[in-house]
Design a protein around this motif. Structure first.
Motif, PDB file in Angstrom:
ATOM      1  N   SER A  26      54.662  85.636 120.307  1.00  0.00           N
ATOM      2  CA  SER A  26      55.472  85.186 121.435  1.00  0.00           C
ATOM      3  C   SER A  26      56.983  85.290 121.225  1.00  0.00           C
ATOM      4  O   SER A  26      57.729  85.103 122.170  1.00  0.00           O
ATOM      5  CB  SER A  26      55.094  83.756 121.808  1.00  0.00           C
ATOM      6  N   SER A  27      57.423  85.606 120.018  1.00  0.00           N
ATOM      7  CA  SER A  27      58.854  85.745 119.784  1.00  0.00           C
ATOM      8  C   SER A  27      59.421  86.829 120.692  1.00  0.00           C
ATOM      9  O   SER A  27      58.903  87.937 120.756  1.00  0.00           O
ATOM     10  CB  SER A  27      59.127  86.111 118.326  1.00  0.00           C
ATOM     11  N   GLU A  28      60.477  86.499 121.402  1.00  0.00           N
ATOM     12  CA  GLU A  28      61.051  87.439 122.367  1.00  0.00           C
ATOM     13  C   GLU A  28      62.234  88.215 121.815  1.00  0.00           C
ATOM     14  O   GLU A  28      62.871  88.971 122.532  1.00  0.00           O
ATOM     15  CB  GLU A  28      61.447  86.682 123.633  1.00  0.00           C
ATOM     16  N   LYS A  29      62.522  88.038 120.537  1.00  0.00           N
ATOM     17  CA  LYS A  29      63.619  88.804 119.957  1.00  0.00           C
ATOM     18  C   LYS A  29      63.145  89.482 118.670  1.00  0.00           C
ATOM     19  O   LYS A  29      62.272  88.978 117.966  1.00  0.00           O
ATOM     20  CB  LYS A  29      64.832  87.923 119.676  1.00  0.00           C
ATOM     21  N   ASP A  30      63.721  90.631 118.415  1.00  0.00           N
ATOM     22  CA  ASP A  30      63.417  91.349 117.185  1.00  0.00           C
ATOM     23  C   ASP A  30      63.993  90.571 116.010  1.00  0.00           C
ATOM     24  O   ASP A  30      64.993  89.849 116.154  1.00  0.00           O
ATOM     25  CB  ASP A  30      64.043  92.739 117.218  1.00  0.00           C
ATOM     26  N   ILE A  31      63.380  90.743 114.839  1.00  0.00           N
ATOM     27  CA  ILE A  31      63.841  90.048 113.639  1.00  0.00           C
ATOM     28  C   ILE A  31      63.921  91.047 112.496  1.00  0.00           C
ATOM     29  O   ILE A  31      62.967  91.798 112.257  1.00  0.00           O
ATOM     30  CB  ILE A  31      62.885  88.902 113.242  1.00  0.00           C
ATOM     31  N   LEU A  32      65.029  91.058 111.790  1.00  0.00           N
ATOM     32  CA  LEU A  32      65.170  91.834 110.563  1.00  0.00           C
ATOM     33  C   LEU A  32      65.109  90.857 109.393  1.00  0.00           C
ATOM     34  O   LEU A  32      65.937  89.946 109.293  1.00  0.00           O
ATOM     35  CB  LEU A  32      66.492  92.604 110.543  1.00  0.00           C
ATOM     36  N   TYR A  33      64.108  91.012 108.559  1.00  0.00           N
ATOM     37  CA  TYR A  33      63.956  90.182 107.360  1.00  0.00           C
ATOM     38  C   TYR A  33      64.515  90.965 106.172  1.00  0.00           C
ATOM     39  O   TYR A  33      64.041  92.051 105.862  1.00  0.00           O
ATOM     40  CB  TYR A  33      62.481  89.897 107.085  1.00  0.00           C
ATOM     41  N   LYS A  34      65.538  90.417 105.530  1.00  0.00           N
ATOM     42  CA  LYS A  34      66.138  91.046 104.355  1.00  0.00           C
ATOM     43  C   LYS A  34      65.837  90.162 103.147  1.00  0.00           C
ATOM     44  O   LYS A  34      66.300  89.018 103.086  1.00  0.00           O
ATOM     45  CB  LYS A  34      67.649  91.186 104.516  1.00  0.00           C
ATOM     46  N   ASN A  35      65.035  90.673 102.228  1.00  0.00           N
ATOM     47  CA  ASN A  35      64.667  89.939 101.010  1.00  0.00           C
ATOM     48  C   ASN A  35      64.068  88.567 101.322  1.00  0.00           C
ATOM     49  O   ASN A  35      64.402  87.578 100.680  1.00  0.00           O
ATOM     50  CB  ASN A  35      65.878  89.812 100.075  1.00  0.00           C
ATOM     51  N   VAL A  41      58.260  86.513 105.631  1.00  0.00           N
ATOM     52  CA  VAL A  41      57.493  87.546 106.332  1.00  0.00           C
ATOM     53  C   VAL A  41      56.005  87.218 106.246  1.00  0.00           C
ATOM     54  O   VAL A  41      55.282  87.276 107.235  1.00  0.00           O
ATOM     55  CB  VAL A  41      57.767  88.951 105.745  1.00  0.00           C
ATOM     56  N   PHE A  42      55.563  86.861 105.053  1.00  0.00           N
ATOM     57  CA  PHE A  42      54.152  86.533 104.854  1.00  0.00           C
ATOM     58  C   PHE A  42      53.752  85.345 105.723  1.00  0.00           C
ATOM     59  O   PHE A  42      52.732  85.388 106.419  1.00  0.00           O
ATOM     60  CB  PHE A  42      53.892  86.233 103.375  1.00  0.00           C
ATOM     61  N   LEU A  43      54.555  84.314 105.725  1.00  0.00           N
ATOM     62  CA  LEU A  43      54.249  83.125 106.522  1.00  0.00           C
ATOM     63  C   LEU A  43      54.262  83.447 108.017  1.00  0.00           C
ATOM     64  O   LEU A  43      53.352  83.069 108.751  1.00  0.00           O
ATOM     65  CB  LEU A  43      55.251  82.007 106.223  1.00  0.00           C
ATOM     66  N   ASP A  44      55.278  84.149 108.466  1.00  0.00           N
ATOM     67  CA  ASP A  44      55.442  84.429 109.898  1.00  0.00           C
ATOM     68  C   ASP A  44      54.448  85.458 110.435  1.00  0.00           C
ATOM     69  O   ASP A  44      54.012  85.355 111.582  1.00  0.00           O
ATOM     70  CB  ASP A  44      56.855  84.949 110.188  1.00  0.00           C
ATOM     71  N   LEU A  45      54.105  86.465 109.612  1.00  0.00           N
ATOM     72  CA  LEU A  45      53.427  87.633 110.166  1.00  0.00           C
ATOM     73  C   LEU A  45      52.076  87.990 109.544  1.00  0.00           C
ATOM     74  O   LEU A  45      51.342  88.798 110.120  1.00  0.00           O
ATOM     75  CB  LEU A  45      54.347  88.855 110.065  1.00  0.00           C
ATOM     76  N   ALA A  46      51.724  87.438 108.397  1.00  0.00           N
ATOM     77  CA  ALA A  46      50.507  87.900 107.708  1.00  0.00           C
ATOM     78  C   ALA A  46      49.256  87.754 108.559  1.00  0.00           C
ATOM     79  O   ALA A  46      48.426  88.661 108.604  1.00  0.00           O
ATOM     80  CB  ALA A  46      50.335  87.182 106.376  1.00  0.00           C
ATOM     81  N   LEU A  82      57.501  91.956  96.696  1.00  0.00           N
ATOM     82  CA  LEU A  82      57.288  91.810  98.131  1.00  0.00           C
ATOM     83  C   LEU A  82      58.196  92.781  98.891  1.00  0.00           C
ATOM     84  O   LEU A  82      59.261  93.145  98.391  1.00  0.00           O
ATOM     85  CB  LEU A  82      57.593  90.367  98.564  1.00  0.00           C
ATOM     86  N   PRO A  83      57.794  93.188 100.076  1.00  0.00           N
ATOM     87  CA  PRO A  83      58.667  94.076 100.856  1.00  0.00           C
ATOM     88  C   PRO A  83      60.018  93.406 101.115  1.00  0.00           C
ATOM     89  O   PRO A  83      60.078  92.217 101.428  1.00  0.00           O
ATOM     90  CB  PRO A  83      57.901  94.298 102.160  1.00  0.00           C
ATOM     91  N   SER A  84      61.097  94.170 100.938  1.00  0.00           N
ATOM     92  CA  SER A  84      62.422  93.561 101.059  1.00  0.00           C
ATOM     93  C   SER A  84      63.095  93.811 102.404  1.00  0.00           C
ATOM     94  O   SER A  84      63.912  93.014 102.833  1.00  0.00           O
ATOM     95  CB  SER A  84      63.325  94.035  99.921  1.00  0.00           C
TER      96      SER A  84
END
Length: 167
Positions: A51-60, A65-70, A110-112
């Motif tokens: 449902s997030s309506e904005k793009d997100i760039l995760y840096k390090n 990322v794991f918590l939000d998207l896994a 982990l992916p950075s």
């Protein structure tokens, strides 16, 4: 880049050009949002899975990322991965699991650089899954088992994701 795409889902118009533009950022991983449709794509069941309506760039921020998207990444079609990143991973240890891609993506390091695209560009076909009869085993045994072997992540984080946020 490799897009681990499902064989019975569809792309929205202009999806490839959208992805190509985003990949200019030199990402390890791009996560694309989806919508869910009836078996014959004649009805929208969910217009926006995440449902997030904005793009997100995760840096390090691999653990975030794991918590939000896994849990969403259990859907393999959501993953566009940099081939070089993928090839440096130990892939053999996760063969045979229902979610080998989760083990490959979230091992050390982990992916950075991860980008989440909020615009749903994949149309998922609901009700056509070959694994539906094994759903209980997949979601209550194989998913938690795959998540819990990722011992580079904290136990509490793995437990939360393994249980899909259910305490």
């Amino acid at each position: 880049y490799c897009w681990l795409f499902s064989d019975d889902d569809l792309l929205e118009l202009n999806s490839i050009s959208t992805i190509k533009n985003i990949l200019q950022k030199e990402l390890d991983l791009l996560v694309v949002n989806s919508s869910i449709h009836s078996k014959f794509f004649n009805k929208v069941l969910c217009s926006n899975i995440l449902s997030s309506e904005k793009d997100i760039l995760y840096k390090n921020e691999g653990e975030k990322v794991f918590l939000d998207l896994a849990s969403y990444l259990s859907f393999i079609g959501a993953i566009v991965v940099r081939r070089e990143f993928w090839m440096t991973r130990n892939r053999n240890i996760h063969h045979g699991s229902a979610f080998a891609h989760i083990g490959v993506l979230f091992q050390d390091p982990l992916p950075s650089n991860v980008y989440y695209l909020s615009e749903p560009i994949i149309k998922i076909r609901y009700g056509n899954s070959e694994w539906a009869p094994r759903g209980f085993k997949i979601w209550f045994q194989q998913w938690p088992n795959q998540v819990m072997v990722l011992d580079n992540l904290s136990y509490e984080l793995r437990k939360k994701v393994a249980n899909n946020g259910i305490e």
